[in-house]
Write a protein that holds these residues in place. Structure first.
Motif, PDB file in Angstrom:
ATOM      1  N   ALA A   1       8.484  25.498  53.309  1.00 14.62           N
ATOM      2  CA  ALA A   1       8.826  25.544  51.885  1.00 14.62           C
ATOM      3  C   ALA A   1       8.023  24.500  51.115  1.00 14.62           C
ATOM      4  CB  ALA A   1      10.322  25.298  51.699  1.00 14.62           C
ATOM      5  N   TRP A   2       7.852  23.340  51.707  1.00 20.54           N
ATOM      6  CA  TRP A   2       7.051  22.277  51.090  1.00 20.54           C
ATOM      7  C   TRP A   2       5.601  22.735  50.947  1.00 20.54           C
ATOM      8  CZ3 TRP A   2       5.680  17.023  53.829  1.00 20.54           C
ATOM      9  CH2 TRP A   2       5.116  16.131  52.890  1.00 20.54           C
ATOM     10  N   ALA A   3       5.081  23.384  51.979  1.00 15.61           N
ATOM     11  CA  ALA A   3       3.701  23.878  51.933  1.00 15.61           C
ATOM     12  C   ALA A   3       3.537  24.928  50.844  1.00 15.61           C
ATOM     13  CB  ALA A   3       3.309  24.452  53.288  1.00 15.61           C
ATOM     14  N   VAL A   4       4.549  25.759  50.638  1.00 22.69           N
ATOM     15  CA  VAL A   4       4.496  26.766  49.573  1.00 22.69           C
ATOM     16  C   VAL A   4       4.310  26.084  48.221  1.00 22.69           C
ATOM     17  CG1 VAL A   4       5.874  28.459  48.291  1.00 22.69           C
ATOM     18  CG2 VAL A   4       5.826  28.522  50.794  1.00 22.69           C
ATOM     19  N   GLY A   5       5.115  25.049  47.963  1.00 27.69           N
ATOM     20  CA  GLY A   5       5.003  24.323  46.695  1.00 27.69           C
ATOM     21  C   GLY A   5       3.659  23.645  46.532  1.00 27.69           C
ATOM     22  N   LEU A   6       3.159  23.060  47.607  1.00 30.49           N
ATOM     23  CA  LEU A   6       1.864  22.375  47.557  1.00 30.49           C
ATOM     24  C   LEU A   6       0.739  23.350  47.237  1.00 30.49           C
ATOM     25  CD1 LEU A   6      -0.022  19.955  48.071  1.00 30.49           C
ATOM     26  CD2 LEU A   6       0.043  20.523  50.503  1.00 30.49           C
ATOM     27  N   ILE A   7       0.768  24.516  47.886  1.00 33.85           N
ATOM     28  CA  ILE A   7      -0.271  25.524  47.654  1.00 33.85           C
ATOM     29  C   ILE A   7      -0.217  26.024  46.210  1.00 33.85           C
ATOM     30  CG2 ILE A   7      -0.992  27.871  48.260  1.00 33.85           C
ATOM     31  CD1 ILE A   7      -0.080  27.202  51.146  1.00 33.85           C
ATOM     32  N   VAL A   8       0.988  26.269  45.702  1.00 36.40           N
ATOM     33  CA  VAL A   8       1.133  26.731  44.317  1.00 36.40           C
ATOM     34  C   VAL A   8       0.554  25.707  43.352  1.00 36.40           C
ATOM     35  CG1 VAL A   8       2.822  27.203  42.497  1.00 36.40           C
ATOM     36  CG2 VAL A   8       3.103  28.239  44.752  1.00 36.40           C
ATOM     37  N   TYR A   9       0.863  24.442  43.579  1.00 38.31           N
ATOM     38  CA  TYR A   9       0.349  23.383  42.699  1.00 38.31           C
ATOM     39  C   TYR A   9      -1.172  23.394  42.679  1.00 38.31           C
ATOM     40  CZ  TYR A   9       0.203  18.874  40.285  1.00 38.31           C
ATOM     41  OH  TYR A   9      -0.014  17.892  39.372  1.00 38.31           O
ATOM     42  N   GLN A  10      -1.782  23.431  43.844  1.00 36.11           N
ATOM     43  CA  GLN A  10      -3.242  23.354  43.927  1.00 36.11           C
ATOM     44  C   GLN A  10      -3.920  24.584  43.332  1.00 36.11           C
ATOM     45  OE1 GLN A  10      -4.954  20.697  44.729  1.00 36.11           O
ATOM     46  NE2 GLN A  10      -3.028  19.625  45.083  1.00 36.11           N
ATOM     47  N   LEU A  11      -3.298  25.740  43.475  1.00 35.66           N
ATOM     48  CA  LEU A  11      -3.895  26.946  42.918  1.00 35.66           C
ATOM     49  C   LEU A  11      -3.849  26.938  41.392  1.00 35.66           C
ATOM     50  CD1 LEU A  11      -2.626  29.720  45.370  1.00 35.66           C
ATOM     51  CD2 LEU A  11      -4.946  28.769  45.174  1.00 35.66           C
ATOM     52  N   VAL A  12      -2.810  26.307  40.826  1.00 37.40           N
ATOM     53  CA  VAL A  12      -2.707  26.235  39.366  1.00 37.40           C
ATOM     54  C   VAL A  12      -3.555  25.099  38.814  1.00 37.40           C
ATOM     55  CG1 VAL A  12      -1.132  25.847  37.416  1.00 37.40           C
ATOM     56  CG2 VAL A  12      -0.421  27.279  39.342  1.00 37.40           C
ATOM     57  N   ASN A  13      -3.554  23.968  39.495  1.00 34.51           N
ATOM     58  CA  ASN A  13      -4.284  22.796  39.011  1.00 34.51           C
ATOM     59  C   ASN A  13      -4.944  22.072  40.179  1.00 34.51           C
ATOM     60  OD1 ASN A  13      -5.269  20.569  37.685  1.00 34.51           O
ATOM     61  ND2 ASN A  13      -3.304  19.889  36.859  1.00 34.51           N
ATOM     62  N   PRO A  14      -6.170  22.461  40.535  1.00 33.70           N
ATOM     63  CA  PRO A  14      -6.843  21.852  41.689  1.00 33.70           C
ATOM     64  C   PRO A  14      -7.254  20.394  41.469  1.00 33.70           C
ATOM     65  CG  PRO A  14      -7.850  23.959  41.084  1.00 33.70           C
ATOM     66  CD  PRO A  14      -6.963  23.562  39.960  1.00 33.70           C
ATOM     67  N   GLY A  15      -7.233  19.924  40.228  1.00 33.73           N
ATOM     68  CA  GLY A  15      -7.665  18.553  39.955  1.00 33.73           C
ATOM     69  C   GLY A  15      -9.175  18.425  39.999  1.00 33.73           C
ATOM     70  N   GLY A  16      -9.643  17.203  40.268  1.00 31.12           N
ATOM     71  CA  GLY A  16     -11.089  16.977  40.275  1.00 31.12           C
ATOM     72  C   GLY A  16     -11.553  16.072  41.393  1.00 31.12           C
ATOM     73  N   LEU A  17     -10.796  16.023  42.498  1.00 31.93           N
ATOM     74  CA  LEU A  17     -11.152  15.170  43.620  1.00 31.93           C
ATOM     75  C   LEU A  17     -12.197  15.879  44.470  1.00 31.93           C
ATOM     76  CD1 LEU A  17     -10.220  12.343  44.566  1.00 31.93           C
ATOM     77  CD2 LEU A  17      -8.727  13.492  46.195  1.00 31.93           C
ATOM     78  N   ALA A  18     -13.355  15.268  44.588  1.00 30.52           N
ATOM     79  CA  ALA A  18     -14.478  15.903  45.287  1.00 30.52           C
ATOM     80  C   ALA A  18     -14.067  16.362  46.686  1.00 30.52           C
ATOM     81  CB  ALA A  18     -15.649  14.932  45.380  1.00 30.52           C
ATOM     82  N   GLY A  19     -14.509  17.543  47.068  1.00 28.11           N
ATOM     83  CA  GLY A  19     -14.197  18.080  48.390  1.00 28.11           C
ATOM     84  C   GLY A  19     -12.874  18.825  48.382  1.00 28.11           C
ATOM     85  N   TRP A  20     -11.772  18.100  48.197  1.00 26.81           N
ATOM     86  CA  TRP A  20     -10.438  18.696  48.186  1.00 26.81           C
ATOM     87  C   TRP A  20     -10.309  19.718  47.059  1.00 26.81           C
ATOM     88  CZ3 TRP A  20      -5.869  18.670  50.949  1.00 26.81           C
ATOM     89  CH2 TRP A  20      -4.716  19.084  50.272  1.00 26.81           C
ATOM     90  N   SER A  21     -10.624  19.313  45.827  1.00 32.70           N
ATOM     91  CA  SER A  21     -10.493  20.211  44.676  1.00 32.70           C
ATOM     92  C   SER A  21     -11.482  21.363  44.766  1.00 32.70           C
ATOM     93  CB  SER A  21     -10.705  19.434  43.374  1.00 32.70           C
ATOM     94  OG  SER A  21      -9.716  18.426  43.247  1.00 32.70           O
ATOM     95  N   ASP A  22     -12.683  21.090  45.273  1.00 29.89           N
ATOM     96  CA  ASP A  22     -13.686  22.148  45.402  1.00 29.89           C
ATOM     97  C   ASP A  22     -13.186  23.282  46.298  1.00 29.89           C
ATOM     98  OD1 ASP A  22     -15.354  20.636  43.818  1.00 29.89           O
ATOM     99  OD2 ASP A  22     -16.409  19.725  45.512  1.00 29.89           O
TER     100      ASP A  22
END
Length: 445
Positions: free
Chosen positions: A381-402
């Motif tokens: 369930a935690w992973a579901v929330g994390l994935i949703v967050y990143q798909l909506v707002n990936p941020g700008g941290l090199a590598g991870w956000s890319d």
């Protein structure tokens, strides 16, 4: 884990026990808890951090009005989340990471605990760096290493008697901080304010997410302090009201200061020092910054006790204090707003899982022992929330956000600008936790 009463093994019933299984003093009233959260809401990082609201990473700049509204809305949402996370500690007397034993199980709670330790060490290092930068701004000819060392030593000493530190904040520091902020606000608002440039409301929720991220960085430590509150109502009210007022004031003053330096975050302290008594007020805020590093180091030690229950928190605090001094001497602040968004993407859905599980299992007792049974579905369930967050707002941290931007493009996802990553991930993680908790009930039956 049982909540004990009585005297501290170290000799005082008015202080935190040195080991995890020690007694839990319930000595902090509304003013003690409120002063603590007010002080955490005021930060030198916040003066420049508001730039992440005004100019969200990878998005269009907001208008000044939009940035003000995003600051208020984001802070109120984030503070309410912090208040919610403070309630379990006040109910059980358990610190934040120990509470995760009931959510994930004794062994699986090690994963979020390890992540929390890493992010707290990062925050503690950030704080020593910003204290040093502020001190060198006021006294430009002093060596950097001296301020890092002084801030690190003071921070570590404060962690040895944490409840005494919180009482000191209420009696002395909060009053001095309030007077300093009032004076700086009076001075800054008397200046002719140039425009911060053009902007739009298009990235409003990305700006609000940045304000939420600053507040919710305290979610995984709130119960470390609320466990000493006299009631859950005091814990919730102090965190929600105290923190929100302080962060809003802090960010809005930072926005005014940014306007005076044409949006140059590197010069944001200059308008403060230009006031007739600006140096005095600035030094008060610089000294007060130590309570941020104190909270990070102390909570790191308490979090590590979830992994090492019989460890002496004083020894852990000294070791952690030494580590962040070494890191602060070697590192500089970079990618601050991106770091905030990454932290938000981890701990907003974690709170959602906790709330969802509490709804699904209301009225049931929690096993907070080291042998609490594992609940891998809650990690899912935690992973579901994390994935949703990143798909909506990936941020700008090199590598991870890319990587997340690549996923967006691969699945053809283009999130609308009005969508909040924080709120959506919180809701999705909570709903997933409710569903998985019911699955657990059926499996047990």
């Amino acid at each position: 884990m049982s909540v004990q009463s009585g005297n501290d093994p170290a000799g005082s019933g008015n202080e935190v026990a040195i080991r995890l299984d020690g007694p839990v003093p319930r000595t902090l009233g509304l003013l003690d808890q409120g002063a603590f959260w007010v002080n955490l809401g005021v930060s030198l990082l916040g003066f420049a951090g508001v730039l992440a609201v005004l100019q969200p990473s990878g998005a269009t700049q907001l208008t000044v009005t939009a940035a003000v509204v995003a600051t208020v809305v984001g802070t109120l949402i984030g503070s309410a989340m912090v208040g919610l996370s403070a309630i379990p500690g006040a109910l059980t007397g358990a610190p934040a990471m120990v509470l995760l034993r009931g959510l994930f199980g004794g062994r699986l709670s090690a994963l979020p605990t390890a992540l929390n330790v890493v992010q707290l060490i990062g925050w503690g290092t950030f704080e020593l760096v910003v204290i040093t930068q502020a001190a060198q701004t006021a006294f430009p000819h002093t060596p950097r290493w001296l301020w890092v060392l002084v801030a690190g030593v003071v921070t570590t000493l404060l962690t040895l008697r944490p409840l005494g530190t919180l009482r000191l904040l209420r009696r002395v520091v909060t009053v001095a901080v309030a007077l300093s902020l009032a004076y700086l606000a009076w001075h800054l608002l008397r200046q002719p304010l140039p425009s911060l440039g053009q902007g739009s409301w298009e990235s409003f929720w990305k700006g609000a997410d940045a304000a939420i991220a600053v507040a919710i960085s305290w979610i995984p430590v709130a119960s470390d302090y609320s466990r000493h509150a006299r009631s859950p109502a005091i814990a919730f009210t102090a965190a929600t009201v105290g923190y929100s007022i302080a962060q809003i004031v802090n960010f809005l003053l930072g926005l005014v200061a940014l306007a005076l330096v044409a949006g140059n975050g590197d010069e944001v302290f200059s308008p403060l020092l230009a006031a007739p008594l600006g140096l005095v007020a600035f030094l008060v805020l610089t000294v007060r910054e130590v309570d941020q590093s104190f909270a990070n180091v102390y909570s790191t030690a308490v979090s590590m006790q979830n992994l090492l229950p019989r460890a002496d928190r004083r020894v852990l605090s000294v070791c952690i204090g030494t580590l962040i001094v070494a890191l602060a001497l070697a590192l500089d602040i970079d990618s601050y707003s991106n770091f905030l968004l990454l932290i938000g993407s981890v701990f907003v859905p974690l709170l959602g899982v906790g709330v969802g599980d509490a709804i699904a299992n209301r009225g049931m007792s929690r096993d907070l022992s080291e042998r609490a049974p594992s609940r891998p579905l809650m990690l899912l369930a935690w992973a579901v929330g994390l994935i949703v967050y990143q798909l909506v707002n990936p941020g700008g941290l090199a590598g991870w956000s890319d990587a997340w931007i690549w996923v967006q493009h691969t699945i053809g996802l283009s999130p609308p600008s009005w969508l909040s990553a924080s709120l959506l991930s919180f809701v999705c993680a909570g709903v997933a936790a409710i569903v998985f908790a019911r699955v657990e009930h059926r499996v047990r039956r």
